[in-house]
Design an enzyme around this catalytic site. Structure first.
Site, PDB file in Angstrom:
ATOM      1  N   HIS A 172      10.283 -19.408  39.779  1.00  0.00           N
ATOM      2  CA  HIS A 172      10.962 -20.658  40.143  1.00  0.00           C
ATOM      3  C   HIS A 172      10.518 -21.070  41.538  1.00  0.00           C
ATOM      4  O   HIS A 172      10.236 -20.238  42.385  1.00  0.00           O
ATOM      5  CB  HIS A 172      12.480 -20.527  40.065  1.00  0.00           C
ATOM      6  CG  HIS A 172      13.032 -19.350  40.797  1.00  0.00           C
ATOM      7  ND1 HIS A 172      12.994 -18.078  40.280  1.00  0.00           N
ATOM      8  CD2 HIS A 172      13.608 -19.240  42.015  1.00  0.00           C
ATOM      9  CE1 HIS A 172      13.541 -17.232  41.141  1.00  0.00           C
ATOM     10  NE2 HIS A 172      13.909 -17.915  42.214  1.00  0.00           N
ATOM     11  N   HIS A 178      11.727 -23.243  44.761  1.00  0.00           N
ATOM     12  CA  HIS A 178      12.883 -23.885  45.391  1.00  0.00           C
ATOM     13  C   HIS A 178      12.450 -25.185  46.060  1.00  0.00           C
ATOM     14  O   HIS A 178      11.483 -25.202  46.839  1.00  0.00           O
ATOM     15  CB  HIS A 178      13.461 -22.996  46.497  1.00  0.00           C
ATOM     16  CG  HIS A 178      14.069 -21.708  46.032  1.00  0.00           C
ATOM     17  ND1 HIS A 178      15.422 -21.545  45.915  1.00  0.00           N
ATOM     18  CD2 HIS A 178      13.513 -20.526  45.677  1.00  0.00           C
ATOM     19  CE1 HIS A 178      15.681 -20.302  45.516  1.00  0.00           C
ATOM     20  NE2 HIS A 178      14.543 -19.658  45.371  1.00  0.00           N
TER      21      HIS A 178
HETATM   22  P1  5GP Z   1      15.506 -16.268  44.281  1.00  0.00           P
HETATM   23  O1  5GP Z   1      16.352 -15.508  45.272  1.00  0.00           O
HETATM   24  O2  5GP Z   1      15.201 -15.425  43.060  1.00  0.00           O
HETATM   25  O3  5GP Z   1      14.284 -16.887  44.871  1.00  0.00           O
HETATM   26  O4  5GP Z   1      16.395 -17.491  43.851  1.00  0.00           O
HETATM   27  C1  5GP Z   1      17.324 -17.458  42.832  1.00  0.00           C
HETATM   28  C2  5GP Z   1      18.171 -18.702  42.997  1.00  0.00           C
HETATM   29  O5  5GP Z   1      18.797 -18.971  41.770  1.00  0.00           O
HETATM   30  C3  5GP Z   1      19.294 -18.568  44.038  1.00  0.00           C
HETATM   31  O6  5GP Z   1      19.137 -19.604  44.996  1.00  0.00           O
HETATM   32  C4  5GP Z   1      20.569 -18.692  43.222  1.00  0.00           C
HETATM   33  O7  5GP Z   1      21.557 -19.427  43.909  1.00  0.00           O
HETATM   34  C5  5GP Z   1      20.106 -19.427  41.983  1.00  0.00           C
HETATM   35  N1  5GP Z   1      20.821 -19.096  40.771  1.00  0.00           N
HETATM   36  C6  5GP Z   1      21.071 -17.848  40.285  1.00  0.00           C
HETATM   37  N2  5GP Z   1      21.705 -17.916  39.103  1.00  0.00           N
HETATM   38  C7  5GP Z   1      21.845 -19.244  38.830  1.00  0.00           C
HETATM   39  C8  5GP Z   1      22.421 -19.951  37.728  1.00  0.00           C
HETATM   40  O8  5GP Z   1      22.944 -19.391  36.773  1.00  0.00           O
HETATM   41  N3  5GP Z   1      22.366 -21.321  37.776  1.00  0.00           N
HETATM   42  C9  5GP Z   1      21.793 -21.981  38.834  1.00  0.00           C
HETATM   43  N4  5GP Z   1      21.784 -23.327  38.780  1.00  0.00           N
HETATM   44  N5  5GP Z   1      21.249 -21.343  39.887  1.00  0.00           N
HETATM   45  C10 5GP Z   1      21.274 -19.986  39.888  1.00  0.00           C
END
Ligand code: 5GP
Ligand code: ZN
Length: 137
Positions: A101, A103
């Site tokens: 993903h 951001h």
């Molecule tokens: P990472 O830390 O893996 O780069 O980012 C994961 C992101 O996914 C975090 O910013 C977290 O808030 C978001 N996130 C985790 N679970 C969910 C979910 O079920 N729905 C949404 N919309 N965001 C999520």
């Protein structure tokens, strides 16, 4: 390719509802549930790739084009003053969901957030040594 145990596969493919700001055949773009700032969104490919290194080149290129297009729209419509793109790979780099993903984080003068690191102070010899390790020279 989907992973039955992956929450982002389920969200990207519409099995779990989300606040979707964009969708096409290959991607869904959703608002993050824990936003760093108003409008923080995530570009999710509909297929499951755990991280950037597993992502096909054409999908990576399409994700970046989408980031540019949506970033401009979000800046304009939300009145953002700046924008961060963040993409974490691996637990030690802050990745918590192992489905690629990207951001999209609109930034505002007074949002009080910090996306950064503590800068090191390598000597020119250390930089040269690192350069050689990376390039294999
Ligand atoms: P990472 O830390 O893996 O780069 O980012 C994961 C992101 O996914 C975090 O910013 C977290 O808030 C978001 N996130 C985790 N679970 C969910 C979910 O079920 N729905 C949404 N919309 N965001 C999520
Ligand atoms: Zn997945």
């Amino acid at each position: 390719m989907k992973d039955d145990n992956c929450i982002f596969c389920k969200i990207a493919n519409g099995q779990i509802p989300s606040a979707t700001i964009y969708e096409d055949e290959a991607f869904r773009v959703i608002l993050d549930l824990g936003p760093a700032a108003k409008g923080h969104a995530l570009i999710l490919p509909k297929d499951h790739y755990p991280n950037l290194f597993e992502l096909p080149d054409d999908t990576a290129a399409a994700a970046m084009k989408l980031a540019k297009k949506l970033g401009a729209k979000m800046k304009e419509n939300l009145g953002a003053d700046g924008f961060n793109l963040v993409q974490n790979n691996g637990e030690c780099a802050g990745q918590t969901v192992f489905h690629f993903h990207l951001h999209l984080i609109p930034r505002y003068e007074d949002d009080g957030q910090k996306i950064g690191w503590k800068p090191g102070k390598p000597s020119s010899e250390e930089l040269e040594e690192t350069r050689k390790i990376i390039t294999g020279e």
